[in-house]
Design a protein around this motif. Sequence first.
Motif, PDB file in Angstrom:
ATOM      1  N   LEU A  21       0.603  -0.739   0.389  1.00 50.25           N
ATOM      2  CA  LEU A  21      -0.011  -0.113  -0.133  1.00 50.25           C
ATOM      3  C   LEU A  21       0.869   1.037   0.186  1.00 50.25           C
ATOM      4  O   LEU A  21       1.595   1.271   0.144  1.00 50.25           O
ATOM      5  N   PRO A  22       0.887   1.899  -1.111  1.00 51.14           N
ATOM      6  CA  PRO A  22       1.528   3.157  -1.304  1.00 51.14           C
ATOM      7  C   PRO A  22       1.517   4.342   0.064  1.00 51.14           C
ATOM      8  O   PRO A  22       2.375   4.719   0.397  1.00 51.14           O
ATOM      9  N   CYS A  23       0.587   4.368   0.607  1.00 54.92           N
ATOM     10  CA  CYS A  23       0.348   4.990   1.598  1.00 54.92           C
ATOM     11  C   CYS A  23       1.055   4.875   2.935  1.00 54.92           C
ATOM     12  O   CYS A  23       0.603   3.248   3.720  1.00 54.92           O
ATOM     13  N   ILE A  77       5.114   5.945   0.512  1.00 48.82           N
ATOM     14  CA  ILE A  77       6.249   5.519  -0.023  1.00 48.82           C
ATOM     15  C   ILE A  77       6.985   6.245  -0.566  1.00 48.82           C
ATOM     16  O   ILE A  77       8.496   6.431  -0.600  1.00 48.82           O
ATOM     17  N   ASN A  78       6.301   7.254  -2.358  1.00 47.72           N
ATOM     18  CA  ASN A  78       7.753   7.336  -2.557  1.00 47.72           C
ATOM     19  C   ASN A  78       8.124   8.393  -2.064  1.00 47.72           C
ATOM     20  O   ASN A  78       8.433   9.743  -3.127  1.00 47.72           O
ATOM     21  N   GLY A  79       8.182   8.894  -0.880  1.00 44.85           N
ATOM     22  CA  GLY A  79       8.523  10.244   0.144  1.00 44.85           C
ATOM     23  C   GLY A  79       7.373  11.492  -0.214  1.00 44.85           C
ATOM     24  O   GLY A  79       8.118  12.987   0.504  1.00 44.85           O
ATOM     25  N   SER A  80       6.912  11.394  -0.710  1.00 45.99           N
ATOM     26  CA  SER A  80       5.296  12.454  -0.728  1.00 45.99           C
ATOM     27  C   SER A  80       4.461  12.537   0.274  1.00 45.99           C
ATOM     28  O   SER A  80       4.316  11.474   1.157  1.00 45.99           O
TER      29      SER A  80
ATOM     30  N   ALA B 181      14.562  -1.794  -0.630  1.00 45.29           N
ATOM     31  CA  ALA B 181      13.453  -1.533   0.828  1.00 45.29           C
ATOM     32  C   ALA B 181      13.251  -0.426   0.585  1.00 45.29           C
ATOM     33  O   ALA B 181      12.530   0.299   1.410  1.00 45.29           O
ATOM     34  N   SER B 182      13.743   0.463  -0.475  1.00 43.28           N
ATOM     35  CA  SER B 182      12.958   2.036  -0.358  1.00 43.28           C
ATOM     36  C   SER B 182      11.633   1.633  -0.631  1.00 43.28           C
ATOM     37  O   SER B 182      10.681   2.076  -0.842  1.00 43.28           O
ATOM     38  N   GLU B 183      10.962   0.295  -1.019  1.00 47.44           N
ATOM     39  CA  GLU B 183       9.218   0.294  -2.009  1.00 47.44           C
ATOM     40  C   GLU B 183       9.011  -0.084  -1.504  1.00 47.44           C
ATOM     41  O   GLU B 183       7.668  -0.228  -0.610  1.00 47.44           O
ATOM     42  N   TRP B 184       9.926  -0.725   0.073  1.00 46.64           N
ATOM     43  CA  TRP B 184       8.643  -0.785   1.260  1.00 46.64           C
ATOM     44  C   TRP B 184       8.313  -0.476   2.393  1.00 46.64           C
ATOM     45  O   TRP B 184       8.247  -0.285   3.808  1.00 46.64           O
ATOM     46  N   GLY B 185       8.849   0.562   2.016  1.00 49.60           N
ATOM     47  CA  GLY B 185       8.510   2.312   2.695  1.00 49.60           C
ATOM     48  C   GLY B 185      10.407   1.795   4.267  1.00 49.60           C
ATOM     49  O   GLY B 185       9.291   2.641   5.072  1.00 49.60           O
TER      50      GLY B 185
END
Lengths: 138, 407
Positions: A21-23, A77-80, B181-185
């Motif tokens: 989940l991106p959030c 997740i993408n930092g935004s 790892a970055s895509e896993w947050g």
Amino acid sequence: MPLAAIKAVAKSQNGVGAFILPCRTLTFHYCNWWGSSRGMNAFLKSSLPTFAARNPQIEILVAPRPQKHPVIIANYINGSQRSICVKNLQNEGVREKAELLRGSTGEKNRKLDGRPVKSLNESVRGVWDPFHGSKIQI
Amino acid sequence: MQRISISRCASQLRAPRRPACPCAAANSVRRSTTPHSHRIQARCQSTVAIPDEGGLHLEIAANSGAAATRKSRPSSQPLPLEKLPSPHPSAAERSTKLHALRSRLSLPPRFPLQALARTLVHASADPNPAFNNASLSILGRHLLGYYTSEWLLCNYPRLPMPVVFAAVEAYIGPKALATIASEWGIEAAAEPGGEVDSGLLQFKRIASGDGLPEALRRQAPWKWNVTTTHKIMRTDEFGSTNAPPSPHALQKTPVPMEEAAQSFVRALIGALHVHLGSPLVKRFFRDHFLSRHLDISTLFDFRTPTRDLSRLCAREGFEAPVARLISETGRLSRHPVFVVGVYSGKDKLGEGAGSSLDEARTRAAAAALKAWYLYKPVEVTVPSSMEGELDTSKWRPNFVDCGEVIV
């Protein structure tokens, strides 16, 4: 060497195997005094436990923000980061905004002009080529 | 691509939880009379990850003197959190980040959060091998290399070795693991310490303006004689010319974030193998690693495809390849296009289009070689799918090819 190899990195396809989940986090800010966060306080008391239980993959933070309007801040997740001010909304309205932030990818809103589907795979038909298919006699 | 025996390398990683065998427990009790580091004792008192009664047994020889028992010195005061190099294992249950990370990766609740917290501690943050992820990341690295290379070799049996190495690196190389790892947050702590949230990646950062540390910069080749056989037998899974630094060697060394992130992903695979068993690791690997998109046909870099193709046809007993012009347009114009096919007898092996006859012929030969090398059997059973299976009737022997053309 007859053959060398080119270094590459495999691209992620979220949802093809596992879905992340991106959030990542949701922060709920409320005020105990101002009337604009009455709906937010009701949401925190009544609906937030069920919301959190249904979304265990989101880190949920609740923090007071005295003498300000209530706000929900989401980190992705993408930092935004996205935030929605929920002043004067009722319990149900706050829940809708939280669901909206939960379902968002965190990318900027943009117009889907042209082709709405992007694909890594080549098309089944291939690139058009003048030398194949039905021959055109001039 | 080293050969490994996985059966033996997992059990001792759980050693901090309980002694591996009675003699090990006896050893650790005997060792408890040796002088200990004060820090370790304080940490072992209220730990959740190490609820041992008899003693703490470390298989790793590096800090063997640091093992301590609760019985030996029960009355020392716990140190303040700021003095600990990494978060206390008992703080893992209270970390919302860890709970969220476990659900985000769809791990079952029986996977302990203390183990997940331990995978986030790089050796540069905490030099104690009982609390950092160095040993788990070694196990995870071998598991990842095993699963990836067996999948590639079974699914693409004719792939040339340089391409196999590049494909393994594309799936589980350092860059790929850092991206995963970055895509896993995963977020990194600014500075490791006992008071930091357990859900943050803990490693010692390189100070601004400093270069890479010596351990990561050192370029010691495995051997000066680097052949393909040597790469397969002796080097790591990527066929690299230099040995990567051992995770245990990076204690107290500042490392870049990529290094710490890749050690986390590897350690997570190792911890999953130790705590949940290999079937779940295989499913996790399929979902998170093999589901990524990689077009293997873009990894080829041919130098002389026409010569390779004629050698291949000679080896396989086909007729010698002949390039024939299929169609053309605008030969005398500014943008001519030629379509050339490569034929072996009456069979067309490949086809390519180019703006000159030579270019088109080269493209056609490359297409023919790719069509040969990227052969994929329809039904594949990888060797690891038969681990521990009593019913071996599902096993299909894999296609083994004699390899790439040697020119």
